[in-house]
Design an enzyme around this catalytic site. Structure first.
Site, PDB file in Angstrom:
ATOM      1  CD1 TRP A  48      -2.232  -2.131   1.831  1.00  0.00           C
ATOM      2  CD2 TRP A  48      -3.055  -1.119   0.009  1.00  0.00           C
ATOM      3  NE1 TRP A  48      -3.295  -2.880   1.373  1.00  0.00           N
ATOM      4  CE2 TRP A  48      -3.811  -2.279   0.263  1.00  0.00           C
ATOM      5  CE3 TRP A  48      -3.382  -0.328  -1.094  1.00  0.00           C
ATOM      6  CZ2 TRP A  48      -4.890  -2.672  -0.539  1.00  0.00           C
ATOM      7  CZ3 TRP A  48      -4.461  -0.715  -1.895  1.00  0.00           C
ATOM      8  CH2 TRP A  48      -5.190  -1.870  -1.607  1.00  0.00           C
ATOM      9  CG  ASP A  95      -3.445   3.938   4.174  1.00  0.00           C
ATOM     10  OD1 ASP A  95      -4.487   3.778   4.846  1.00  0.00           O
ATOM     11  OD2 ASP A  95      -3.228   3.354   3.100  1.00  0.00           O
ATOM     12  CE  LYS A 126      -9.545  -2.549   3.501  1.00  0.00           C
ATOM     13  NZ  LYS A 126      -8.346  -1.837   3.121  1.00  0.00           N
TER      14      LYS A 126
END
Ligand SMILES: *Cc1c(COP(=O)(O)O)cnc(C)c1O
Length: 360
Positions: free
Chosen positions: A101, A172, A196
């Site tokens: 990511w 993040d 999530k």
């Protein structure tokens, strides 16, 4: 029957929240309509929105210096939205890469300016560590330093967040926001997609320090310009109303779980149970350095990968689903977000032990 769902995202939701959303689906509190049918500017939705903001601020102890924005585009869109919002004064940033990511974030930022690799957690066994602050090689005067505090695919979580002084830290936290208390004051920008740990796909929570609202590049789309979004209280354009409503229900649920300290205690217990099972055998392995092991996403490999399909089929038969690891790393991954109960993890480790004994 509902299964034990270990999906990495969209992921398991608290059953209580699903029931409440179902109960309120056709007629929200005598409004005569569903939340998804309401004007975002009407008083009913305004109350939902304001309460969600207040509950999130309370849960995460967001200081008055920071604004909470509800955006769209998910975590990946932030890879462009962040540099477009922060490169206005100096178009360069430093990246700590701990997995796929943050690697994507670095690559995307290069479209808008200079992205410097400050540190990498990659080793001969893949992304297995969170580099310490002493290893970060920061450039001269970056606009910000970027970090993914929980790498969802590799299962690498950063627990030790350094103080960078005047340099804003941008993080993040998509896959572990609200899994434990965090010191929001340490971050210039802290963000996460909802699917999530927060709710359903469609809303991105972006927490921005006030003084960073005014650094956008002229090319930044107005609808993604934090200053504009903040000035309109996340209603410059139509916000993802239903996703904000569901996130609000999750915030209430979290408060009933004892807030973030309460949920953290349960998350520690679940993660320990699974890591202890992995570490107690040579049949299963996890390569991540202990200090950086994620409590939310727990990848593990069978020493004999030819048994992977067999393992997954047996798990499925017991109602243990979505355990297959990300295709880029293989093996298994159990995502044990807030809404995954201890019983799910207990059932999984019982199955893992049984599978090992049966096949040994
Ligand atoms: C899931 C995830 C993303 C991507 O989110 P999208 O909503 O699919 O854009 C980004 N970063 C992390 C850490 C994630 O876990």
């Amino acid at each position: 029957m509902r299964v034990f769902n270990f999906s990495a995202g969209p992921a398991a939701m608290p059953e209580e929240v699903l029931r409440q959303a179902a109960d309120e689906m056709l007629n929200w509190r005598d409004s005569g309509m569903s939340v998804m049918e309401m004007s975002h500017r009407g008083s009913a939705f305004s109350s939902i929105h304001e309460e969600a903001l207040l509950d999130l601020r309370e849960l995460l102890q967001v200081p008055a210096t920071h604004r909470i924005l509800f955006l769209q585009g998910g975590g990946l869109a932030e890879n462009a939205i962040i540099p477009m919002n922060l490169f206005g004064v100096k178009p360069r940033a430093d990246f700590v890469v701990t997995g796929s990511w943050s690697q994507k974030s670095l690559t995307e930022a290069r479209k808008y300016g200079t992205a410097h690799l400050a540190a990498s957690g990659e080793t001969a066994r893949g992304f297995t560590r969170a580099p310490l602050r002493a290893e970060w090689q920061l450039s001269d005067d970056p606009a910000y330093v970027y970090l993914c505090t929980n790498e969802t695919i590799h299962g690498v979580e950063t627990f030790d967040i350094p103080d960078l002084g005047d340099i804003p830290l941008v993080a993040d936290a998509s896959s572990h926001l609200l899994s434990r208390p965090m010191d929001v004051a340490k971050y210039g920008v802290l963000f996460g997609g909802a699917q999530k740990n927060i709710g359903i796909a469609g809303v991105t929570v972006v927490i921005v320090r006030e003084d960073l609202l005014d650094r956008a590049l002229p090319i930044c789309p107005t609808a993604f310009e934090w200053k504009t979004v903040a000035a309109h209280n996340s209603m410059y354009n139509t916000p993802p109303t239903y996703a904000i409503y569901v996130a609000g229900l999750v915030f209430k649920w979290l408060k009933k779980q004892g807030g973030l300290a309460g949920i953290e205690a349960r998350n520690i217990e679940k993660a320990k149970l699974l890591y202890d099972t992995i570490d107690a055998s040579n049949f299963y392995l996890n390569n991540v350095e202990r200090a950086a092991r994620s409590r939310m996403n727990i990848p593990f490999f069978l020493a004999d990968a030819t048994r992977n399909e067999d393992f997954l089929a047996g798990a499925q038969a017991r109602g243990l689903v979505q355990l297959k690891g990300h295709k880029s790393v293989g093996g298994m991954r159990a995502s044990v977000y807030n809404a995954v109960p201890l019983k799910a993890v207990q059932t999984l480790v019982d199955y893992m032990k049984e599978f090992e004994q049966r096949r040994a």
